[in-house]
Design a protein around this motif. Structure first.
Motif, mmCIF file in Angstrom:
data_model
loop_
_atom_site.group_PDB
_atom_site.id
_atom_site.type_symbol
_atom_site.label_atom_id
_atom_site.label_comp_id
_atom_site.label_asym_id
_atom_site.label_seq_id
_atom_site.Cartn_x
_atom_site.Cartn_y
_atom_site.Cartn_z
ATOM 1 N N LEU A 79 0.838 -1.190 0.000
ATOM 2 C CA LEU A 79 0.000 0.000 0.000
ATOM 3 C C LEU A 79 0.876 1.245 0.000
ATOM 4 N N GLN A 80 0.573 2.171 -0.912
ATOM 5 C CA GLN A 80 1.263 3.466 -0.945
ATOM 6 C C GLN A 80 0.500 4.418 -0.047
ATOM 7 N N GLN A 81 1.089 4.747 1.098
ATOM 8 C CA GLN A 81 0.446 5.679 2.021
ATOM 9 C C GLN A 81 0.682 7.112 1.562
ATOM 10 N N THR A 82 -0.130 8.006 2.079
ATOM 11 C CA THR A 82 0.066 9.427 1.822
ATOM 12 C C THR A 82 0.879 10.021 2.964
ATOM 13 N N ALA A 83 1.340 11.233 2.769
ATOM 14 C CA ALA A 83 2.067 11.925 3.834
ATOM 15 C C ALA A 83 1.143 12.205 5.013
ATOM 16 N N ASP A 84 -0.179 12.324 4.762
ATOM 17 C CA ASP A 84 -1.158 12.560 5.831
ATOM 18 C C ASP A 84 -1.224 11.400 6.814
ATOM 19 N N ALA A 85 -0.836 10.211 6.381
ATOM 20 C CA ALA A 85 -0.884 9.039 7.255
ATOM 21 C C ALA A 85 0.189 9.107 8.332
ATOM 22 N N GLY A 86 1.179 9.942 8.131
ATOM 23 C CA GLY A 86 2.255 10.071 9.114
ATOM 24 C C GLY A 86 3.269 8.948 8.971
ATOM 25 N N ALA A 95 -7.395 -4.070 3.944
ATOM 26 C CA ALA A 95 -6.980 -4.159 2.540
ATOM 27 C C ALA A 95 -6.937 -5.619 2.095
ATOM 28 N N ARG A 96 -6.466 -6.500 2.954
ATOM 29 C CA ARG A 96 -6.449 -7.935 2.640
ATOM 30 C C ARG A 96 -7.875 -8.440 2.408
ATOM 31 N N GLU A 97 -8.785 -8.065 3.289
ATOM 32 C CA GLU A 97 -10.173 -8.506 3.165
ATOM 33 C C GLU A 97 -10.797 -7.990 1.878
ATOM 34 N N LEU A 98 -10.541 -6.730 1.546
ATOM 35 C CA LEU A 98 -11.089 -6.159 0.317
ATOM 36 C C LEU A 98 -10.546 -6.877 -0.921
ATOM 37 N N ALA A 99 -9.273 -7.242 -0.884
ATOM 38 C CA ALA A 99 -8.666 -7.967 -2.007
ATOM 39 C C ALA A 99 -9.297 -9.353 -2.154
ATOM 40 N N LEU A 143 -1.891 1.147 -4.699
ATOM 41 C CA LEU A 143 -1.311 -0.142 -4.337
ATOM 42 C C LEU A 143 -0.420 -0.628 -5.456
ATOM 43 N N TYR A 144 0.542 -1.467 -5.067
ATOM 44 C CA TYR A 144 1.488 -2.055 -6.005
ATOM 45 C C TYR A 144 1.444 -3.561 -5.824
ATOM 46 N N PHE A 145 1.215 -4.295 -6.915
ATOM 47 C CA PHE A 145 1.263 -5.746 -6.826
ATOM 48 C C PHE A 145 2.714 -6.181 -6.738
#
Length: 151
Positions: A79-86, A95-99, A143-145
């Motif tokens: 997962l590519q987080q944003t800078a807002d995520a800290g 994310a696993r469940e959604l996949a 996201l990156y596979f």
């Protein structure tokens, strides 16, 4: 000169002034309306600033997902987080469940073409970004596979 000729000559300037006034008013209304319409359309199209990339969080283990007709998919991604995520990594459980929900039951044919993979990845990315948005702040932007194997 007859009386009719003098009235016609006197009416001509009045008609041209009225016509000129009508044309000027019509032009002002059209230009003003067009300008106001453009202003409101452009104002409403303000693009949201793209989030700034933060850290990348990898799922610890690859998932094995059942596909249709006895096939399976071995999948892992980051997962590519944003800078807002800290600096703290997000929990990847959702994310696993959604996949799993996204890919379970898909056919091998859907996953074997680049177009099919890209469409499913776009749908999964959209769901993950939505799930990881808190108080209007996106915590994940993509996201990156890292593993995508079908059998």
């Amino acid at each position: 000169m007859s009386k009719d000729e003098t009235t016609t000559a006197a009416d001509a300037p009045k008609k041209s002034k009225k016509m000129l006034m009508i044309i000027v008013i019509a032009a002002v209304v059209l230009l003003g309306g067009g300008g106001a319409g453009a202003f409101f359309m452009l104002k409403g199209d303000k693009a949201e600033a793209a989030p700034v990339k933060g850290s990348v969080v990898a799922l610890e283990e690859a998932m094995t997902i059942n596909l249709a007709d006895g096939h399976y998919l071995k999948l892992n991604f980051s997962l590519q987080q944003t800078a807002d995520a800290g600096s703290e990594s997000v929990d990847t459980s959702e994310a696993r469940e959604l996949a799993i929900d996204e890919y379970t039951g898909k056919t091998l044919a859907e996953l074997s073409t680049e177009k099919g993979r890209e469409e499913l990845k776009a749908e999964l990315t959209s769901k993950i970004v939505k799930a990881y948005t808190e108080d209007g702040k996106k915590m994940v932007m993509g996201l990156y596979f890292t593993s995508f194997v079908t059998q």
